[in-house]
Design a protein around this motif. Structure first.
Motif, PDB file in Angstrom:
ATOM      1  N   LEU A  45     -58.753-145.616  17.389  1.00 31.84           N
ATOM      2  CA  LEU A  45     -57.613-146.564  17.825  1.00 31.84           C
ATOM      3  C   LEU A  45     -56.646-146.578  16.587  1.00 31.84           C
ATOM      4  CD1 LEU A  45     -59.365-149.587  19.347  1.00 31.84           C
ATOM      5  CD2 LEU A  45     -58.030-147.791  20.417  1.00 31.84           C
ATOM      6  N   THR A  46     -56.811-146.194  15.272  1.00 30.40           N
ATOM      7  CA  THR A  46     -55.900-146.210  14.409  1.00 30.40           C
ATOM      8  C   THR A  46     -54.969-145.058  14.391  1.00 30.40           C
ATOM      9  OG1 THR A  46     -57.373-144.783  12.818  1.00 30.40           O
ATOM     10  CG2 THR A  46     -57.766-146.748  12.530  1.00 30.40           C
ATOM     11  N   GLN A  47     -55.069-144.188  15.433  1.00 27.12           N
ATOM     12  CA  GLN A  47     -54.084-143.337  15.605  1.00 27.12           C
ATOM     13  C   GLN A  47     -52.811-143.759  16.620  1.00 27.12           C
ATOM     14  OE1 GLN A  47     -55.489-139.630  17.533  1.00 27.12           O
ATOM     15  NE2 GLN A  47     -57.258-139.584  15.759  1.00 27.12           N
TER      16      GLN A  47
ATOM     17  N   ARG B 201     -69.001-140.415  23.911  1.00 28.21           N
ATOM     18  CA  ARG B 201     -69.177-138.917  23.445  1.00 28.21           C
ATOM     19  C   ARG B 201     -68.734-137.984  24.538  1.00 28.21           C
ATOM     20  NH1 ARG B 201     -74.881-137.433  21.102  1.00 28.21           N
ATOM     21  NH2 ARG B 201     -74.169-138.927  19.672  1.00 28.21           N
ATOM     22  N   HIS B 202     -68.917-138.549  25.735  1.00 28.57           N
ATOM     23  CA  HIS B 202     -68.662-137.612  27.115  1.00 28.57           C
ATOM     24  C   HIS B 202     -67.479-137.643  27.935  1.00 28.57           C
ATOM     25  CE1 HIS B 202     -72.727-135.946  26.441  1.00 28.57           C
ATOM     26  NE2 HIS B 202     -73.184-137.089  26.472  1.00 28.57           N
ATOM     27  N   GLU B 203     -66.794-138.767  27.560  1.00 33.13           N
ATOM     28  CA  GLU B 203     -65.563-139.128  28.296  1.00 33.13           C
ATOM     29  C   GLU B 203     -64.598-139.790  27.593  1.00 33.13           C
ATOM     30  OE1 GLU B 203     -66.733-141.723  31.503  1.00 33.13           O
ATOM     31  OE2 GLU B 203     -68.060-140.304  32.330  1.00 33.13           O
ATOM     32  N   ALA B 204     -64.462-139.387  26.171  1.00 30.80           N
ATOM     33  CA  ALA B 204     -63.628-140.004  25.188  1.00 30.80           C
ATOM     34  C   ALA B 204     -62.306-140.136  25.728  1.00 30.80           C
ATOM     35  CB  ALA B 204     -63.610-139.244  23.832  1.00 30.80           C
ATOM     36  N   SER B 205     -61.642-139.309  26.081  1.00 29.81           N
ATOM     37  CA  SER B 205     -60.188-139.459  26.578  1.00 29.81           C
ATOM     38  C   SER B 205     -59.986-140.557  27.848  1.00 29.81           C
ATOM     39  CB  SER B 205     -59.355-138.250  27.218  1.00 29.81           C
ATOM     40  OG  SER B 205     -59.354-137.232  26.344  1.00 29.81           O
ATOM     41  N   MET B 206     -61.133-140.635  28.548  1.00 29.32           N
ATOM     42  CA  MET B 206     -61.094-141.709  29.519  1.00 29.32           C
ATOM     43  C   MET B 206     -60.919-142.974  28.881  1.00 29.32           C
ATOM     44  SD  MET B 206     -63.106-142.045  33.223  1.00 29.32           S
ATOM     45  CE  MET B 206     -62.873-140.237  33.721  1.00 29.32           C
ATOM     46  N   VAL B 207     -62.057-143.059  28.135  1.00 33.91           N
ATOM     47  CA  VAL B 207     -62.360-144.329  27.454  1.00 33.91           C
ATOM     48  C   VAL B 207     -61.087-144.967  26.637  1.00 33.91           C
ATOM     49  CG1 VAL B 207     -63.930-145.588  25.734  1.00 33.91           C
ATOM     50  CG2 VAL B 207     -64.938-144.107  27.229  1.00 33.91           C
ATOM     51  N   LEU B 208     -60.476-143.957  26.158  1.00 28.58           N
ATOM     52  CA  LEU B 208     -59.331-144.505  25.357  1.00 28.58           C
ATOM     53  C   LEU B 208     -58.351-144.974  26.225  1.00 28.58           C
ATOM     54  CD1 LEU B 208     -59.454-141.796  22.387  1.00 28.58           C
ATOM     55  CD2 LEU B 208     -59.930-144.168  22.190  1.00 28.58           C
ATOM     56  N   GLU B 209     -58.121-144.282  27.324  1.00 29.08           N
ATOM     57  CA  GLU B 209     -57.077-144.853  28.217  1.00 29.08           C
ATOM     58  C   GLU B 209     -57.421-146.177  28.847  1.00 29.08           C
ATOM     59  OE1 GLU B 209     -53.797-144.281  30.488  1.00 29.08           O
ATOM     60  OE2 GLU B 209     -54.499-143.161  28.956  1.00 29.08           O
TER      61      GLU B 209
ATOM     62  N   SER C  70     -51.782-139.982  23.043  1.00 30.77           N
ATOM     63  CA  SER C  70     -52.332-138.544  23.191  1.00 30.77           C
ATOM     64  C   SER C  70     -53.040-138.359  21.880  1.00 30.77           C
ATOM     65  CB  SER C  70     -51.466-137.492  23.277  1.00 30.77           C
ATOM     66  OG  SER C  70     -52.189-136.314  23.057  1.00 30.77           O
ATOM     67  N   PHE C  71     -54.624-138.935  21.869  1.00 28.64           N
ATOM     68  CA  PHE C  71     -55.239-139.103  20.748  1.00 28.64           C
ATOM     69  C   PHE C  71     -55.879-137.583  20.456  1.00 28.64           C
ATOM     70  CE2 PHE C  71     -55.552-143.311  22.620  1.00 28.64           C
ATOM     71  CZ  PHE C  71     -55.682-144.104  21.598  1.00 28.64           C
ATOM     72  N   ASP C  72     -55.869-137.565  18.864  1.00 32.22           N
ATOM     73  CA  ASP C  72     -56.421-136.238  18.488  1.00 32.22           C
ATOM     74  C   ASP C  72     -57.941-136.399  18.176  1.00 32.22           C
ATOM     75  OD1 ASP C  72     -57.295-134.061  17.220  1.00 32.22           O
ATOM     76  OD2 ASP C  72     -55.836-134.182  15.206  1.00 32.22           O
ATOM     77  N   LEU C  73     -58.743-136.050  19.076  1.00 31.68           N
ATOM     78  CA  LEU C  73     -60.030-136.308  19.173  1.00 31.68           C
ATOM     79  C   LEU C  73     -60.962-135.630  18.071  1.00 31.68           C
ATOM     80  CD1 LEU C  73     -60.972-136.406  23.068  1.00 31.68           C
ATOM     81  CD2 LEU C  73     -60.402-138.416  21.411  1.00 31.68           C
ATOM     82  N   ASP C  74     -60.354-134.501  17.808  1.00 24.48           N
ATOM     83  CA  ASP C  74     -61.034-133.426  16.638  1.00 24.48           C
ATOM     84  C   ASP C  74     -60.950-134.059  15.140  1.00 24.48           C
ATOM     85  OD1 ASP C  74     -61.749-131.739  18.512  1.00 24.48           O
ATOM     86  OD2 ASP C  74     -60.022-130.639  18.400  1.00 24.48           O
TER      87      ASP C  74
END
Length: 292
Positions: free
Chosen positions: A26-28, A172-180, A192-196
């Motif tokens: 979330l800091t991003q 771990r498995h649905e990171a983008s969906m969780v952040l949305e 658009s989070f940079d998960l890496d």
């Protein structure tokens, strides 16, 4: 009299439920200001696994934990199980949004237990968690696992729509969906989070016992003022660097401890009843978490 700082949301949960990863992600977001340190431990009386302090919050110190623009999020996870935190938050921020990270109860408990034994925090506070049976009997461990009871206290002050429940495994498995989902819950724009680039996961591998030199290094680092230490720490974290993993500062992490089926059974009655409470109060599907 110091004014109470404006805070818009609270990231709650329990130790080992993925809140460190989520806070780092979330800091991003340019519209979010995450508390620094991640866990101010000022509003709640629970200041960590063991420390308890019922005194009034130091609002000046609390205000210093937020640097930057955007929606302020306090990530003090221990506030979830704290009995006084819900009323304090409601009295000061009645419109706050709550994000609660939950993990399968047995694995969370065992992971928390391992963390405390690895860091020897139990000894620091004059207790001994080496026997799992005694550790589970300690509310400092079990209360963090009883999600239903904790959330029931928050529901006395906030409605269900104010609370977003997130299963740790989904990060771990649905990171983008969780952040949305988090952005939607906070009424913020998508990002658009940079998960890496999210390195801070607070894993067992990070809990390497510190050497004598490491303890000395930590003591000296603790003497540095925040305005000096803060930028250095944030720069290292952004690169995924943990200086305490250096061989000269720490030794190899101990092997993970497991519990027996008999020890697992110690949790069954209390945890299953609590999961039923969570399902009833929040409509959260706990079917795969029940201890059979």
């Amino acid at each position: 009299m110091v004014d109470v700082p404006q805070v818009g949301a609270f990231l709650l949960g329990a130790p080992k439920c993925g809140t460190t990863w989520l806070a780092e992600a979330l800091t991003q977001h340019p519209e979010i200001c995450v508390s620094d340190p991640k866990e101010p431990n000022i509003v709640a009386s629970h200041k960590g696994t063991f420390p308890r302090d019922d005194s009034a919050p130091d609002w000046a110190a609390y205000a210093d934990c937020f640097n930057g623009d955007g929606l302020r999020i306090d990530c003090s996870v221990h506030a979830l199980a704290c009995p006084v935190a819900p009323s304090r938050v409601a009295n000061n921020w009645p419109d706050a949004r709550l994000i609660v990270c939950l993990r399968e109860p047995v694995s969370r408990t065992v992971s928390h237990w391992n963390m405390i034994l690895d860091t020897k925090e139990d000894q620091e506070y004059g207790t001994d968690w080496s026997d799992f049976r005694l550790a589970w009997a300690d509310p400092c461990l079990s209360d963090d696992t009883l999600y239903g009871a904790a959330i029931a206290r928050w529901l006395q002050h906030f409605d269900r729509d104010s609370i977003l429940l997130i299963e740790a495994n989904r990060m771990r498995h649905e990171a983008s969906m969780v952040l949305e989902e988090v952005c939607n819950h906070l009424s913020l724009s998508s990002h658009s989070f940079d998960l890496d680039s999210i390195h801070n996961a607070n894993t067992a591998a990070d809990r390497r016992p510190m050497t004598l030199f490491g303890r000395l290094f930590r003591f000296i680092a603790g003497l540095l003022p925040g305005f000096v230490k803060g930028p250095i720490v944030r720069r290292l974290q952004s690169r995924g660097v943990n200086v305490y993993k250096m061989p000269v500062l720490s030794s190899k992490a101990p092997a993970k401890r497991e519990i027996s089926n008999e020890q697992r059974g110690l949790l069954a009655a209390k945890v299953n009843a609590d999961l039923a409470l969570l399902e009833e109060s929040m409509g959260f599907d706990c079917s795969k978490w029940y201890i059979r």
